[in-house]
Design a protein around this motif. Structure first.
Motif, short mmCIF file in Angstrom:
data_model
loop_
_atom_site.label_atom_id
_atom_site.label_comp_id
_atom_site.label_asym_id
_atom_site.label_seq_id
_atom_site.Cartn_x
_atom_site.Cartn_y
_atom_site.Cartn_z
N PRO A 120 32.64 35.34 31.38
CA PRO A 120 33.74 35.35 32.34
C PRO A 120 33.46 34.65 33.66
N LYS A 124 35.72 31.41 34.76
CA LYS A 124 36.53 31.30 35.98
C LYS A 124 36.12 30.09 36.81
N SER A 153 37.03 42.87 28.60
CA SER A 153 36.01 41.96 29.13
C SER A 153 36.59 40.63 29.59
N THR A 156 39.30 39.65 33.95
CA THR A 156 39.20 38.88 35.19
C THR A 156 39.57 37.42 34.99
N GLN A 159 43.32 37.39 34.99
CA GLN A 159 43.83 37.56 36.35
C GLN A 159 43.79 36.24 37.11
N GLU A 160 42.72 35.48 36.91
CA GLU A 160 42.60 34.18 37.57
C GLU A 160 43.69 33.22 37.10
N ASP A 163 46.99 34.33 38.57
CA ASP A 163 47.10 33.95 39.98
C ASP A 163 47.56 32.50 40.13
N TYR A 214 50.11 41.05 33.84
CA TYR A 214 49.99 39.67 34.32
C TYR A 214 51.38 39.04 34.36
#
Length: 326
Positions: A120, A124, A153, A156, A159-160, A163, A214
């Protein structure tokens, strides 16, 4: 205008990395007819074609079928092989190759980033780098070495992406359990397994309430959603009658099905029309799957063009323009 949002690109360096780091699961061998093929657990899985590597062949294909813009992505097994170093290098390599292709043909080509999802922090970092370098979305396989996309897992990374509000092509791979189901015989992964993998991934996404966590996420289910348009009423019925389906959400699957996007890649008109009925005219886009050997660009285009004029315009270009902000 005609926008092809589902095409694939490989590179020599990516193939070299797969040869070096893909074993034991992935190997590169000579298949029937003497053409190099990628095998999964010793069974043919994907056959690289000249158009995967040659930009001139890609542009010739686009010219032949009057395709104005094509969006490129990697295909199976993406970069989910080897250790972290190999996976990151494979992602950076193919993303840089696609960025270079777009830079050379900015009016004709766009691309989706591949990420080392199993790592992860690195994923990212590569997402941010690829986005700076021009990626207009992300490509992920419908399962990551057998792990569901809803696995905590990966949260994140999602989420990125959320965003950034980037579109994500959820491309099928061999479904979990393909070996146990004997899918090596008759190359059943391509004909049946891919459809199962897409449907399983999105059924999990719907029942998990994933899209509520999301809200800016823009997921694309290729191949007209696999079997989703055909089974969506069954998913609803199970939701209505089985408490386990309502553990994480109070939204019916058919409502979620209208919050994702699809391509119109079907080999007859009836499944495409069913997809349009389930998804809505504003959620379906043209895709060719170029240059895979089961592609049918003329047929895909002709079936779209046979739709009523407003639907055809939306599928040919308007939906992709809006989704990818072209």
């Amino acid at each position: 205008m005609l926008i092809d949002m589902h095409t694939h690109m490989l590179s020599k360096r990516w193939m070299d990395l797969l040869r070096e780091h893909g074993k034991p699961r992935y190997t590169v061998a000579t298949g029937n007819g003497g053409r190099e093929c990628i095998e999964v657990n010793g069974a043919p899985f994907m056959t690289p074609m000249p158009g995967h590597f040659d930009l001139n062949l890609r542009l010739d294909h686009m010219d032949e079928y009057a395709i104005d813009l094509a969006i490129m992505s990697l295909t199976c097994p993406n970069v989910y092989f080897g250790d972290e170093g190999a996976s990151v290098e494979a992602a950076r390599t193919i993303n840089d190759d696609m960025a270079d292709a777009q830079a050379r043909h900015p009016s004709r080509l766009r691309w989706l980033a591949s990420l080392p999802w199993e790592y992860p922090a690195a994923a990212k970092q590569e997402l941010r780098r690829a986005h700076r370098n021009g990626a207009i979305g992300v490509m992920v396989l419908a399962n990551i070495n057998g792990r569901a996309l809803t696995d905590p897992s990966f949260a994140t990374i999602w989420q990125e992406i959320d965003d950034l509000a980037l579109p994500v092509l959820v491309h099928p791979a061999a479904p979990p359990g393909a070996d146990e189901m004997g899918m090596q015989q008759f190359d059943l992964v391509a004909s049946l397994g891919f459809m199962m993998d897409t449907s399983l991934a999105f059924a999990r996404i719907f029942y998990d309430g994933f899209l509520d966590r999301y809200p800016r996420l823009k997921l694309i289910a290729p191949h007209a959603g696999g079997t989703l348009p055909f089974i969506i009423s069954r998913l609803d019925r199970c939701f209505d009658k089985m408490a386990a389906c309502r553990t994480n959400t109070q939204t019916r699957p058919s409502d979620y099905a209208q919050r994702i996007w699809y391509d119109a890649q079907t080999y007859s008109s009836e499944p495409m029309e069913m997809c349009l009925h389930v998804a809505g005219t504003d959620r379906v886009m043209f895709g060719s799957d170029f240059p895979h050997n089961i592609g049918d660009t003329k047929g895909f285009r002709d079936r779209v063009d046979a739709l009523p004029a407003a639907q055809a315009l939306a599928v040919r270009s308007e939906n992709a323009k809006q989704l990818f902000q072209l």
